[in-house]
Scaffold this motif. Structure first.
Motif, short mmCIF file in Angstrom:
data_model
loop_
_atom_site.label_atom_id
_atom_site.label_comp_id
_atom_site.label_asym_id
_atom_site.label_seq_id
_atom_site.Cartn_x
_atom_site.Cartn_y
_atom_site.Cartn_z
N PRO A 1 0.83 -1.20 0.00
CA PRO A 1 0.00 0.00 0.00
C PRO A 1 0.88 1.26 0.00
N TYR A 2 0.60 2.14 -0.94
CA TYR A 2 1.30 3.41 -1.03
C TYR A 2 0.32 4.53 -0.72
N ARG A 3 0.82 5.53 -0.04
CA ARG A 3 0.01 6.71 0.29
C ARG A 3 0.77 7.94 -0.19
N TRP A 4 0.05 8.87 -0.77
CA TRP A 4 0.68 10.10 -1.25
C TRP A 4 0.72 11.14 -0.14
N TRP A 5 1.85 11.78 -0.01
CA TRP A 5 1.95 12.97 0.83
C TRP A 5 1.35 14.10 0.00
N PRO A 6 0.36 14.85 0.49
CA PRO A 6 -0.30 15.87 -0.33
C PRO A 6 0.68 16.86 -0.96
N ALA A 7 1.73 17.23 -0.25
CA ALA A 7 2.70 18.17 -0.81
C ALA A 7 3.42 17.56 -2.02
N THR A 8 3.58 16.25 -2.02
CA THR A 8 4.22 15.59 -3.15
C THR A 8 3.36 15.73 -4.40
N LEU A 9 2.09 15.48 -4.26
CA LEU A 9 1.19 15.62 -5.41
C LEU A 9 1.23 17.04 -5.96
N ALA A 10 1.27 18.01 -5.08
CA ALA A 10 1.29 19.41 -5.51
C ALA A 10 2.61 19.77 -6.20
N ALA A 11 3.69 19.06 -5.84
CA ALA A 11 5.02 19.40 -6.36
C ALA A 11 5.42 18.60 -7.60
N LEU A 12 4.61 17.63 -8.02
CA LEU A 12 4.97 16.85 -9.20
C LEU A 12 5.09 17.79 -10.40
N ASN A 13 6.20 17.67 -11.09
CA ASN A 13 6.46 18.57 -12.21
C ASN A 13 6.56 17.74 -13.49
N GLY A 14 5.44 17.63 -14.21
CA GLY A 14 5.45 16.89 -15.46
C GLY A 14 5.37 15.39 -15.30
N ILE A 15 5.12 14.91 -14.09
CA ILE A 15 4.98 13.48 -13.84
C ILE A 15 3.56 13.23 -13.36
N ASP A 16 2.87 12.35 -14.04
CA ASP A 16 1.52 11.98 -13.64
C ASP A 16 1.62 11.02 -12.45
N PRO A 17 0.78 11.17 -11.45
CA PRO A 17 0.82 10.25 -10.31
C PRO A 17 0.75 8.77 -10.73
N ILE A 18 0.03 8.50 -11.79
CA ILE A 18 -0.08 7.12 -12.29
C ILE A 18 1.29 6.61 -12.74
N GLU A 19 2.11 7.48 -13.33
CA GLU A 19 3.44 7.07 -13.76
C GLU A 19 4.29 6.64 -12.56
N ALA A 20 4.20 7.38 -11.48
CA ALA A 20 4.96 7.01 -10.28
C ALA A 20 4.52 5.65 -9.77
N LEU A 21 3.23 5.39 -9.77
CA LEU A 21 2.72 4.09 -9.32
C LEU A 21 3.14 2.98 -10.28
N GLU A 22 3.18 3.28 -11.58
CA GLU A 22 3.66 2.28 -12.55
C GLU A 22 5.11 1.91 -12.26
N ALA A 23 5.92 2.91 -11.96
CA ALA A 23 7.33 2.64 -11.64
C ALA A 23 7.44 1.79 -10.37
N LEU A 24 6.64 2.13 -9.38
CA LEU A 24 6.69 1.36 -8.12
C LEU A 24 6.24 -0.09 -8.31
N ASN A 25 5.40 -0.32 -9.29
CA ASN A 25 4.88 -1.66 -9.53
C ASN A 25 5.57 -2.36 -10.69
N ALA A 26 6.64 -1.77 -11.21
CA ALA A 26 7.37 -2.38 -12.33
C ALA A 26 7.99 -3.70 -11.91
N ASP A 27 8.17 -4.58 -12.87
CA ASP A 27 8.80 -5.87 -12.59
C ASP A 27 10.27 -5.70 -12.21
N ARG A 28 10.93 -4.74 -12.85
CA ARG A 28 12.36 -4.51 -12.58
C ARG A 28 12.53 -3.17 -11.88
#
Length: 90
Positions: A2-29
């Motif tokens: 289970p991953y939880r977002w820190w609200p400040a992190t969401l506000a500070a994402l610069n050109g990265i979709d939150p879904i992309e971060a979750l895809e990276a965290l769930n990548a096979d490698r």
């Protein structure tokens, strides 16, 4: 995990979709790296999104299986070269 977002992190994402971060965290490698941020232990996860974008997602362990996402960023050219060397070996 289970991953939880820190609200400040969401506000500070610069050109990265939150879904992309979750895809990276769930990548096979994934390349995990232990570190310290503001005096606290963190884990950075180097991985690719489904589309192949290399990202670093920084997490703080909250206990059990829970992790707080505290940052996400694109790899620098040097980091990407290091990551690609690791990918080639594994």
């Amino acid at each position: 995990m289970p991953y939880r977002w820190w609200p400040a992190t969401l506000a500070a994402l610069n050109g990265i979709d939150p879904i992309e971060a979750l895809e990276a965290l769930n990548a096979d490698r994934r390349l995990p790296r232990a570190g310290v941020s503001l005096g606290l232990p963190v884990l950075s996860v180097w991985a690719r999104t489904r589309s192949g974008r290399p990202l670093i997602v920084v997490l703080r362990h909250e206990g059990g299986l829970e992790w707080l996402i505290i940052g996400a960023l694109d790899m620098s050219p040097a980091q990407q070269a290091e990551f690609e060397a690791w990918e080639a070996k594994s």
